[in-house]
Scaffold this active site. Structure first.
Site, PDB file in Angstrom:
ATOM      1  N   HIS A 292       4.291  -1.045 -11.603  1.00  0.00           N
ATOM      2  CA  HIS A 292       5.492  -1.655 -12.176  1.00  0.00           C
ATOM      3  C   HIS A 292       5.200  -2.232 -13.556  1.00  0.00           C
ATOM      4  O   HIS A 292       5.028  -3.446 -13.711  1.00  0.00           O
ATOM      5  CB  HIS A 292       6.030  -2.739 -11.232  1.00  0.00           C
ATOM      6  CG  HIS A 292       6.694  -2.173 -10.018  1.00  0.00           C
ATOM      7  ND1 HIS A 292       6.840  -2.853  -8.844  1.00  0.00           N
ATOM      8  CD2 HIS A 292       7.278  -0.953  -9.812  1.00  0.00           C
ATOM      9  CE1 HIS A 292       7.477  -2.101  -7.968  1.00  0.00           C
ATOM     10  NE2 HIS A 292       7.739  -0.929  -8.521  1.00  0.00           N
ATOM     11  N   HIS A 325       2.266   1.726  -4.794  1.00  0.00           N
ATOM     12  CA  HIS A 325       2.888   0.833  -3.811  1.00  0.00           C
ATOM     13  C   HIS A 325       2.995   1.438  -2.426  1.00  0.00           C
ATOM     14  O   HIS A 325       3.384   0.766  -1.485  1.00  0.00           O
ATOM     15  CB  HIS A 325       4.296   0.435  -4.299  1.00  0.00           C
ATOM     16  CG  HIS A 325       4.257  -0.168  -5.657  1.00  0.00           C
ATOM     17  ND1 HIS A 325       4.645   0.506  -6.788  1.00  0.00           N
ATOM     18  CD2 HIS A 325       3.827  -1.373  -6.062  1.00  0.00           C
ATOM     19  CE1 HIS A 325       4.461  -0.272  -7.834  1.00  0.00           C
ATOM     20  NE2 HIS A 325       3.965  -1.411  -7.433  1.00  0.00           N
ATOM     21  N   GLU A 377       6.706  -1.458  -1.878  1.00  0.00           N
ATOM     22  CA  GLU A 377       5.599  -1.628  -0.928  1.00  0.00           C
ATOM     23  C   GLU A 377       6.149  -2.023   0.442  1.00  0.00           C
ATOM     24  O   GLU A 377       5.697  -1.520   1.476  1.00  0.00           O
ATOM     25  CB  GLU A 377       4.631  -2.703  -1.446  1.00  0.00           C
ATOM     26  CG  GLU A 377       3.465  -2.916  -0.499  1.00  0.00           C
ATOM     27  CD  GLU A 377       2.576  -4.083  -0.898  1.00  0.00           C
ATOM     28  OE1 GLU A 377       2.397  -4.320  -2.102  1.00  0.00           O
ATOM     29  OE2 GLU A 377       2.051  -4.750   0.015  1.00  0.00           O
ATOM     30  N   THR A 415       1.182  -7.399  -0.303  1.00  0.00           N
ATOM     31  CA  THR A 415      -0.098  -7.731  -0.956  1.00  0.00           C
ATOM     32  C   THR A 415       0.045  -8.643  -2.173  1.00  0.00           C
ATOM     33  O   THR A 415      -0.935  -9.224  -2.624  1.00  0.00           O
ATOM     34  CB  THR A 415      -0.803  -6.443  -1.428  1.00  0.00           C
ATOM     35  OG1 THR A 415       0.098  -5.748  -2.303  1.00  0.00           O
ATOM     36  CG2 THR A 415      -1.201  -5.568  -0.271  1.00  0.00           C
ATOM     37  N   CYS A 445      -3.863  -9.520  -1.697  1.00  0.00           N
ATOM     38  CA  CYS A 445      -5.110  -8.905  -2.147  1.00  0.00           C
ATOM     39  C   CYS A 445      -5.902  -9.832  -3.063  1.00  0.00           C
ATOM     40  O   CYS A 445      -5.383 -10.819  -3.587  1.00  0.00           O
ATOM     41  CB  CYS A 445      -4.810  -7.582  -2.839  1.00  0.00           C
ATOM     42  SG  CYS A 445      -4.166  -7.804  -4.488  1.00  0.00           S
ATOM     43  N   SER A 473       7.704  -6.380 -11.615  1.00  0.00           N
ATOM     44  CA  SER A 473       6.331  -6.524 -11.115  1.00  0.00           C
ATOM     45  C   SER A 473       6.252  -7.771 -10.243  1.00  0.00           C
ATOM     46  O   SER A 473       6.299  -8.896 -10.748  1.00  0.00           O
ATOM     47  CB  SER A 473       5.348  -6.619 -12.282  1.00  0.00           C
ATOM     48  OG  SER A 473       4.127  -7.172 -11.842  1.00  0.00           O
ATOM     49  N   SER A 474       6.094  -7.568  -8.946  1.00  0.00           N
ATOM     50  CA  SER A 474       6.085  -8.699  -8.004  1.00  0.00           C
ATOM     51  C   SER A 474       4.960  -9.667  -8.322  1.00  0.00           C
ATOM     52  O   SER A 474       5.160 -10.882  -8.392  1.00  0.00           O
ATOM     53  CB  SER A 474       5.942  -8.162  -6.579  1.00  0.00           C
ATOM     54  OG  SER A 474       5.696  -9.219  -5.692  1.00  0.00           O
ATOM     55  N   ASN A 475       3.749  -9.146  -8.539  1.00  0.00           N
ATOM     56  CA  ASN A 475       2.631 -10.073  -8.743  1.00  0.00           C
ATOM     57  C   ASN A 475       2.780 -10.852 -10.047  1.00  0.00           C
ATOM     58  O   ASN A 475       2.356 -12.004 -10.139  1.00  0.00           O
ATOM     59  CB  ASN A 475       1.288  -9.340  -8.649  1.00  0.00           C
ATOM     60  CG  ASN A 475       0.938  -8.607  -9.913  1.00  0.00           C
ATOM     61  OD1 ASN A 475       0.346  -9.176 -10.817  1.00  0.00           O
ATOM     62  ND2 ASN A 475       1.335  -7.346 -10.022  1.00  0.00           N
ATOM     63  N   SER A 517      -0.498  -5.328 -13.161  1.00  0.00           N
ATOM     64  CA  SER A 517      -0.050  -4.025 -13.665  1.00  0.00           C
ATOM     65  C   SER A 517       0.132  -4.013 -15.186  1.00  0.00           C
ATOM     66  O   SER A 517       0.518  -2.991 -15.755  1.00  0.00           O
ATOM     67  CB  SER A 517       1.266  -3.632 -12.984  1.00  0.00           C
ATOM     68  OG  SER A 517       2.180  -4.711 -13.035  1.00  0.00           O
TER      69      SER A 517
HETATM   70  S1  SF4 Z   1      -2.309  -5.873  -6.891  1.00  0.00           S
HETATM   71 FE1  SF4 Z   1      -3.723  -4.212  -7.320  1.00  0.00          FE
HETATM   72  S2  SF4 Z   1      -5.446  -4.425  -5.886  1.00  0.00           S
HETATM   73 FE2  SF4 Z   1      -3.738  -5.680  -5.154  1.00  0.00          FE
HETATM   74  S3  SF4 Z   1      -2.699  -4.355  -3.694  1.00  0.00           S
HETATM   75 FE3  SF4 Z   1      -1.622  -4.139  -5.655  1.00  0.00          FE
HETATM   76  S4  SF4 Z   1      -2.633  -2.385  -6.637  1.00  0.00           S
HETATM   77 FE4  SF4 Z   1      -3.955  -3.046  -4.956  1.00  0.00          FE
END
Ligand code: SF4
Length: 558
Positions: A292, A325, A377, A415, A445, A473-475, A517
């Site tokens: 993403h 994902h 995901e 994750t 993760c 982008s979730s993270n 990402s």
């Molecule tokens: S953030 Fe990166 S390491 Fe973590 S699950 Fe997603 S792709 Fe994999």
């Protein structure tokens, strides 16, 4: 290091620096910022802007705007409302050079050049604004690194604005000469900007030209007057934004969070698409965005990747890559039914959650997946056992779970969740179902956890946190929320153009990170743009280092 690993590292480095942007080296706190240029040579950040030696504070905050024609000066002055000293510097190169020499002895903190100009490319219209990324007269060039910030702010003000090269010439240009200058990468030509911008002498400088004429609508033709009036209206409308640019000028400290940017799963997914492109040639189909991030997707599209939402858009017989994902078994079955050749770029840590979902479901558990509805995901993981799984987004969702057997409840996590929020929901679930089983090892993760801890560390020392990442982008979104929960204003930005100048006024320390990402080069672009507003000292807060590397699927191994 094996030859293969060394090649992989070199490729990753090349990818990080792709696009000609500069990537930061680790800079211990308190040291001058050091960057590598495209040739790998070290380059120290130039001191620029703000208070120079011997300058008083009022002088350092003095803002001068040079507008060549009186009519241009009047338009800018009306829009600025007294926020700057506006000087009518005179028409043409000789007068501009003369006025630039006078400015050499003049105390000021920041300088802008504002006027009308001739558009060089056919996609410009009268009234469009061009913010100079650099201005050159062929012998000298002045860089204006904050141009993306100013252009972005102008667009948010509802004006049509682009950042690009400005050329200063000694005569009005027509016909083929416009095309020649445009082919050199310039967007607009004028008669004054280069010497005036050079007079900034390393202090923050902005060059703003409103297009009065274009290749299709030359100056001395019918419509020329209307073009000039449109340009003056745009100049006046842009002037308050220039004042915001000047208010954002000042020296700053940037604290880089470490780790930040690409994780091992994203590195692997991008490399898979690149290897398929190398092996098969374009086009290569990818189901959903590979990761993403708009920059990653655009770079792969330029190489020939075609991103599709569903397999129905992939022609028979083509090769298709599944994104990082993950996908549900139903998607794999559809690909098999249609005889598509597939390469799976699902991150191994996402695949681990899929395997856990299958295992719990096979053992007769109701599997609660803690995650966000609609995320790819989550859709892929739920698809592993739709009849045995339930999505849990909040603690309230836990109360709605109706398992057949209270002793047979398990939970898993997306994750990329915020660790603190997800564990609260898990605690609620265990509170209601004390026998509930969780994943064998953390589902959130390592990359997500590390980046959240690192952003918390920089947020504690910062007035403002900027997170590089795309809106889907979730993270990256979780990093913004983590910094905000730490009590620091935080914003998600896809590029420097997304930085609102109002966020920066009075801000001395900026924490900067990037989602898993987001390419490292974007962080370099952001720091470079901030340098256009004054000296920036860059240091890094590293909470841990990462050395995880995932092997590639057999289809793309050489
Ligand atoms: S953030 Fe990166 S390491 Fe973590 S699950 Fe997603 S792709 Fe994999």
């Amino acid at each position: 290091m094996t030859e293969r690993k060394a090649r992989g590292a070199a490729e990753r480095r090349a990818r990080n620096e792709r696009g000609g942007t500069k990537a930061p080296l680790a800079e211990p706190k308190g040291r001058a910022a050091v960057w590598t240029d495209e040739g790998g040579r070290e380059e120290r950040a130039p001191e620029r802007g703000g208070k120079t030696a011997g300058q008083s504070a009022p002088e350092a905050s003095k803002f001068i705007v040079c507008a060549p024609l009186r009519i241009e000066a009047r338009a800018v002055r009306r829009g600025l409302g007294g926020a700057a000293e506006v000087r009518a510097t005179g028409y043409g190169l000789p007068r501009a050079a003369k006025h630039a020499a006078m400015l050499a002895d003049h105390p000021f903190g920041m300088l802008a050049v504002a006027g009308t100009g001739g558009g060089l490319t056919r996609d410009l219209s009268p009234g469009d604004l061009v913010v100079g990324t650099e201005v050159s007269d062929g012998t000298s060039t002045t860089a204006c690194p904050s141009a993306p910030l100013l252009a972005g702010e102008l667009r948010r003000a509802g004006l049509r604005a682009r950042a690009g090269r400005v050329v200063t010439v000694d005569h009005l240009v027509h016909g083929a000469e416009r095309d020649r200058l445009a082919s050199g990468g310039a967007l607009v030509a004028d008669l004054e900007s280069a010497p005036l911008a050079a007079a900034a002498g390393g202090r923050p400088v902005a060059v703003l030209r409103a297009v009065s004429d274009t290749p299709q609508r030359p100056l001395l033709r019918p419509g020329g007057l209307a073009g000039g009036l449109a340009a003056l209206r745009s100049l006046r409308a842009a002037a308050p934004v220039l004042a915001r640019w000047a208010a954002a000028v000042g020296p700053r400290q940037v604290l880089l969070a470490g780790p930040r940017s690409f994780c091992a799963g994203v590195e692997r997914a991008i490399e898979i698409v690149e290897r398929v492109l190398d092996a098969d040639g374009p086009p290569v189909y990818v189901r959903k965005q590979i990761v993403h991030n708009t920059h990653v997707v655009a770079a792969l599209e330029r190489r020939g990747a075609i991103f599709v939402e569903e397999l129905s858009e992939v022609p028979d017989g083509a090769r298709v890559v599944f994104s990082a994902h993950g996908v549900s078994p139903a998607v794999r079955e559809e690909a098999e039914r249609r005889g598509l050749a597939t390469v799976d770029a699902t991150c191994p840590l996402v695949a681990k959650v899929h395997a856990e979902a299958r295992r719990f479901a096979a053992e007769g558990y109701l599997v609660a997946l803690i995650g966000h509805a609609g995320h790819e995901e989550v859709e892929g993981t739920l698809g592993e056992a739709p009849q045995a799984m339930a999505l849990v987004e909040t603690a309230a969702d836990v109360a709605r779970l109706r398992p057949d057997d209270q002793a047979k409840v398990a939970y898993l996590m997306q994750t990329t969740l915020a660790a603190d929020e997800a564990s609260q929901i898990a605690d609620t679930l265990v509170g209601r179902f004390p026998a509930a089983r969780g994943p064998g090892s953390d589902d959130i993760c390592y990359a997500t956890t590390n980046r959240q801890q690192a952003v918390r560390a920089v947020a504690a020392e910062s007035d403002l946190v900027l997170v590089a990442g795309s809106a889907n982008s979730s993270n990256s979104v979780r990093l913004v929320e983590t910094a905000q929960r730490a009590g620091t204003p935080a914003y998600l930005i896809d590029s420097p153009a997304d930085i609102q100048l109002g966020w920066l006024a009075g801000v001395a320390t900026i924490g900067l990170t990037a989602g898993a990402s987001a390419p490292p080069a974007v962080v370099g672009d952001i720091v470079a743009a901030l340098r256009g507003l004054g000296p920036v000292e860059v240091s890094e807060r590293v909470i841990t280092t990462e050395s995880i590397h995932f092997s590639l699927p057999k289809e793309v191994r050489q």
